[in-house]
Design a protein around this motif. Sequence first.
Motif, short mmCIF file in Angstrom:
data_model
loop_
_atom_site.label_atom_id
_atom_site.label_comp_id
_atom_site.label_asym_id
_atom_site.label_seq_id
_atom_site.Cartn_x
_atom_site.Cartn_y
_atom_site.Cartn_z
N UNK A 49 21.03 0.66 24.36
CA UNK A 49 20.16 1.72 23.87
C UNK A 49 19.85 1.31 22.31
N UNK A 50 18.64 1.37 22.16
CA UNK A 50 18.26 0.59 20.65
C UNK A 50 18.03 -0.78 20.56
N UNK A 51 18.17 -1.48 21.57
CA UNK A 51 18.26 -3.12 21.37
C UNK A 51 17.16 -3.42 22.48
N UNK A 52 16.52 -4.53 22.19
CA UNK A 52 15.60 -4.98 22.89
C UNK A 52 16.25 -5.78 24.04
N UNK A 53 15.63 -5.89 25.31
CA UNK A 53 16.25 -6.59 26.24
C UNK A 53 14.90 -6.76 27.41
N UNK A 54 15.27 -7.43 28.22
CA UNK A 54 14.10 -7.76 29.28
C UNK A 54 14.52 -7.25 30.67
N UNK A 55 13.51 -6.61 31.37
CA UNK A 55 13.72 -6.07 32.61
C UNK A 55 12.55 -6.92 33.52
N UNK A 56 13.06 -7.35 34.76
CA UNK A 56 12.06 -8.03 35.78
C UNK A 56 12.21 -7.51 37.05
N UNK A 57 11.36 -7.99 37.74
CA UNK A 57 11.14 -7.57 39.22
C UNK A 57 9.81 -7.92 39.71
N UNK A 58 9.40 -6.97 40.73
CA UNK A 58 7.91 -7.07 41.29
C UNK A 58 7.08 -5.94 40.73
N UNK A 59 5.92 -5.90 40.51
CA UNK A 59 5.10 -5.09 39.91
C UNK A 59 4.72 -4.09 41.25
N UNK A 60 5.24 -2.90 41.16
CA UNK A 60 4.96 -2.03 42.34
C UNK A 60 3.39 -1.86 42.86
N UNK A 61 3.39 -1.88 44.12
CA UNK A 61 1.81 -1.63 44.48
C UNK A 61 1.41 -0.44 44.18
N UNK A 87 5.40 0.89 29.87
CA UNK A 87 4.25 1.19 29.19
C UNK A 87 4.06 -0.13 28.35
N UNK A 88 2.65 -0.63 28.11
CA UNK A 88 2.73 -1.82 27.59
C UNK A 88 1.15 -1.87 26.74
N UNK A 89 0.95 -2.10 25.52
CA UNK A 89 -0.37 -2.03 24.90
C UNK A 89 -0.47 -3.56 24.41
N UNK A 90 -1.60 -3.82 24.89
CA UNK A 90 -1.97 -5.40 24.55
C UNK A 90 -2.52 -6.03 25.83
N UNK A 91 -2.89 -7.27 25.70
CA UNK A 91 -3.53 -8.08 27.05
C UNK A 91 -2.53 -8.40 27.76
N UNK A 92 -2.58 -8.34 28.90
CA UNK A 92 -1.76 -8.76 30.06
C UNK A 92 -2.14 -10.16 30.37
N UNK A 93 -1.09 -10.82 30.72
CA UNK A 93 -1.39 -12.25 31.41
C UNK A 93 -2.27 -12.17 32.47
N UNK A 94 -3.26 -13.42 32.69
CA UNK A 94 -4.05 -13.35 33.79
C UNK A 94 -3.30 -13.20 35.21
N UNK A 95 -2.28 -13.84 35.20
CA UNK A 95 -1.66 -13.74 36.58
C UNK A 95 -0.99 -12.36 36.90
N UNK A 96 -0.74 -11.28 36.07
CA UNK A 96 -0.26 -10.13 36.15
C UNK A 96 -0.94 -9.45 37.38
N UNK A 97 -0.26 -9.13 38.48
CA UNK A 97 -0.96 -8.50 39.60
C UNK A 97 0.24 -7.78 40.32
N UNK A 98 -0.28 -6.94 40.97
CA UNK A 98 0.51 -5.97 41.76
C UNK A 98 1.20 -6.72 42.80
N UNK A 99 2.75 -6.32 43.13
CA UNK A 99 3.31 -7.07 44.10
C UNK A 99 3.80 -8.58 43.81
N UNK A 100 3.57 -8.76 42.45
CA UNK A 100 3.91 -10.02 42.07
C UNK A 100 5.08 -10.18 40.81
N UNK A 101 5.65 -10.97 40.78
CA UNK A 101 6.98 -11.10 39.80
C UNK A 101 6.38 -11.00 38.55
N UNK A 102 7.20 -10.20 37.76
CA UNK A 102 6.78 -9.96 36.17
C UNK A 102 7.98 -9.59 35.25
N UNK A 103 8.24 -10.10 34.16
CA UNK A 103 9.12 -9.79 33.32
C UNK A 103 8.64 -9.14 32.03
#
Length: 148
Positions: A49-61, A87-103
């Motif tokens: 809590x209060x520290x930066x970390x990464x969470x990854x998996x598949x973007x839910x359809x 929640x993210x504020x900014x431009x998403x990568x071009x390959x960012x899509x539902x049911x695809x992997x993201x971190x």
Amino acid sequence: MKARHKRFLLIGVALVLLGAATALVLNAFRSNLVFFHTPSEVAAGEVPHGRTFRVGGMVLAGSIQRESDGQTVRFSITDTAKVVPVVYRGALPDLFKETKGAVAEGQLGDDGVFVATQVLAKHDENYMPPEAKDAIDRAHRTATTVSE
């Protein structure tokens, strides 16, 4: 002061300076270290809590929602067992899509929503970060074991 005493003093000062430099380097390294966690680990409260970390998996359809300001995006990441709202504020990568992997990199808010400062998407059809693939495999095995 004898030459021998001067030499011991010089060695002592050098050791103190070396120790201080080592402490500063280790502190900087620790503060810039970013760990990867799965949605299941986030749901279980195993994240810092209060520290930066990464969470990854598949973007839910069906989870990608763009807000009216045009910059804020809400979506969910899953490891097939648990789901983390992001929640993210900014431009998403071009390959960012539902049911695809993201971190997503950022911090978990008090409301349980992960506030991302950076979003990474897989770079080709067959690639998934090894940590995300292992996490999804583990979650799938756990879900299969529980349902039997």
